[in-house]
Design an enzyme around this catalytic site. Sequence first.
Site, PDB file in Angstrom:
ATOM      1  N   HIS A   9       0.852  -1.194   0.000  1.00 53.41           N
ATOM      2  CA  HIS A   9       0.000   0.000   0.000  1.00 53.41           C
ATOM      3  C   HIS A   9       0.881   1.235   0.000  1.00 53.41           C
ATOM      4  O   HIS A   9       2.104   1.155   0.077  1.00 53.41           O
ATOM      5  CB  HIS A   9      -0.942   0.007   1.212  1.00 53.41           C
ATOM      6  CG  HIS A   9      -0.291   0.368   2.503  1.00 53.41           C
ATOM      7  ND1 HIS A   9      -0.834   1.265   3.397  1.00 53.41           N
ATOM      8  CD2 HIS A   9       0.887  -0.026   3.065  1.00 53.41           C
ATOM      9  CE1 HIS A   9      -0.047   1.382   4.450  1.00 53.41           C
ATOM     10  NE2 HIS A   9       0.998   0.604   4.281  1.00 53.41           N
ATOM     11  N   HIS A  20       3.918  -4.753   3.962  1.00 54.06           N
ATOM     12  CA  HIS A  20       3.988  -5.202   5.357  1.00 54.06           C
ATOM     13  C   HIS A  20       3.548  -6.663   5.438  1.00 54.06           C
ATOM     14  O   HIS A  20       2.761  -7.126   4.611  1.00 54.06           O
ATOM     15  CB  HIS A  20       3.028  -4.415   6.261  1.00 54.06           C
ATOM     16  CG  HIS A  20       3.293  -2.963   6.341  1.00 54.06           C
ATOM     17  ND1 HIS A  20       4.282  -2.425   7.125  1.00 54.06           N
ATOM     18  CD2 HIS A  20       2.666  -1.918   5.744  1.00 54.06           C
ATOM     19  CE1 HIS A  20       4.258  -1.109   7.013  1.00 54.06           C
ATOM     20  NE2 HIS A  20       3.282  -0.771   6.172  1.00 54.06           N
ATOM     21  N   HIS A  22       4.978   0.410  -0.585  1.00 56.20           N
ATOM     22  CA  HIS A  22       5.755  -0.499   0.269  1.00 56.20           C
ATOM     23  C   HIS A  22       4.833  -1.592   0.787  1.00 56.20           C
ATOM     24  O   HIS A  22       3.626  -1.554   0.560  1.00 56.20           O
ATOM     25  CB  HIS A  22       6.400   0.268   1.438  1.00 56.20           C
ATOM     26  CG  HIS A  22       5.402   0.840   2.392  1.00 56.20           C
ATOM     27  ND1 HIS A  22       4.639   1.961   2.107  1.00 56.20           N
ATOM     28  CD2 HIS A  22       5.022   0.435   3.629  1.00 56.20           C
ATOM     29  CE1 HIS A  22       3.839   2.224   3.123  1.00 56.20           C
ATOM     30  NE2 HIS A  22       4.043   1.307   4.070  1.00 56.20           N
ATOM     31  N   CYS A  29       5.911   6.360   4.210  1.00 53.13           N
ATOM     32  CA  CYS A  29       4.749   5.571   3.772  1.00 53.13           C
ATOM     33  C   CYS A  29       4.009   6.171   2.582  1.00 53.13           C
ATOM     34  O   CYS A  29       3.043   5.590   2.103  1.00 53.13           O
ATOM     35  CB  CYS A  29       3.795   5.348   4.937  1.00 53.13           C
ATOM     36  SG  CYS A  29       4.517   4.324   6.234  1.00 53.13           S
ATOM     37  N   GLU A  52       0.721  -3.560  12.133  1.00 54.52           N
ATOM     38  CA  GLU A  52       1.375  -3.216  10.882  1.00 54.52           C
ATOM     39  C   GLU A  52       2.850  -3.610  10.928  1.00 54.52           C
ATOM     40  O   GLU A  52       3.447  -3.944   9.908  1.00 54.52           O
ATOM     41  CB  GLU A  52       1.236  -1.709  10.631  1.00 54.52           C
ATOM     42  CG  GLU A  52       1.666  -1.298   9.249  1.00 54.52           C
ATOM     43  CD  GLU A  52       1.344   0.147   8.956  1.00 54.52           C
ATOM     44  OE1 GLU A  52       0.241   0.392   8.425  1.00 54.52           O
ATOM     45  OE2 GLU A  52       2.182   1.018   9.261  1.00 54.52           O
ATOM     46  N   HIS A  93      -1.703 -10.554  -0.203  1.00 55.08           N
ATOM     47  CA  HIS A  93      -0.975 -10.383  -1.467  1.00 55.08           C
ATOM     48  C   HIS A  93      -1.742  -9.479  -2.433  1.00 55.08           C
ATOM     49  O   HIS A  93      -1.848  -9.763  -3.619  1.00 55.08           O
ATOM     50  CB  HIS A  93      -0.625 -11.737  -2.100  1.00 55.08           C
ATOM     51  CG  HIS A  93       0.477 -12.419  -1.373  1.00 55.08           C
ATOM     52  ND1 HIS A  93       0.262 -13.150  -0.216  1.00 55.08           N
ATOM     53  CD2 HIS A  93       1.809 -12.459  -1.609  1.00 55.08           C
ATOM     54  CE1 HIS A  93       1.413 -13.618   0.209  1.00 55.08           C
ATOM     55  NE2 HIS A  93       2.375 -13.216  -0.603  1.00 55.08           N
TER      56      HIS A  93
END
Length: 162
Positions: free
Chosen positions: A47, A62, A60, A56, A148, A100
């Site tokens: 995201h 997580h 990137h 952010c 996160e 994913h």
Amino acid sequence: MSSKDGLFGFRIVDKLEKLGEDIQIKDLKYHNKRVMVSKEFTFDAAHHLHHYEGKCKNLHGHTYRVVFGISSFTDEIGIAIDFGDIKKIWKEQIEIYLDHRYLNETLPPMNTTAENMVVWIYEKMADYLKESQFKMLEPRVEFVRLFETPTSYAEARREWME
């Protein structure tokens, strides 16, 4: 029982308890209380954040961790909600939008912050429980935590959501 093989010692079960002989169906439910069960899942997703000046803002990813706390009254055999049923709801109703995936594309229009996402996840689980076969046991989401990172999470609680 000797002190050698007392309550906390190791021993092999002499006789497996049998339903209808050693315990009756009416005895399977021990109480009429509301209890909470918890189940945890992980998913990987990408995201980026809009209108944000920090790392952010760039695309990137997580490895997120989600923890559900779901309470319910117990059924006739003493189960509030089966862990397998929570997993099925997660897999079929929620994870398909997250794992994913590019979250900015698969979630409703929102900034894909942990704070926004945890509320969306809470609402998806709560809505499904209200319409499911479990509704007679009055299931409800008590909390959802969305990690996160291993040390940072957002949380939605029932008392804040209703």
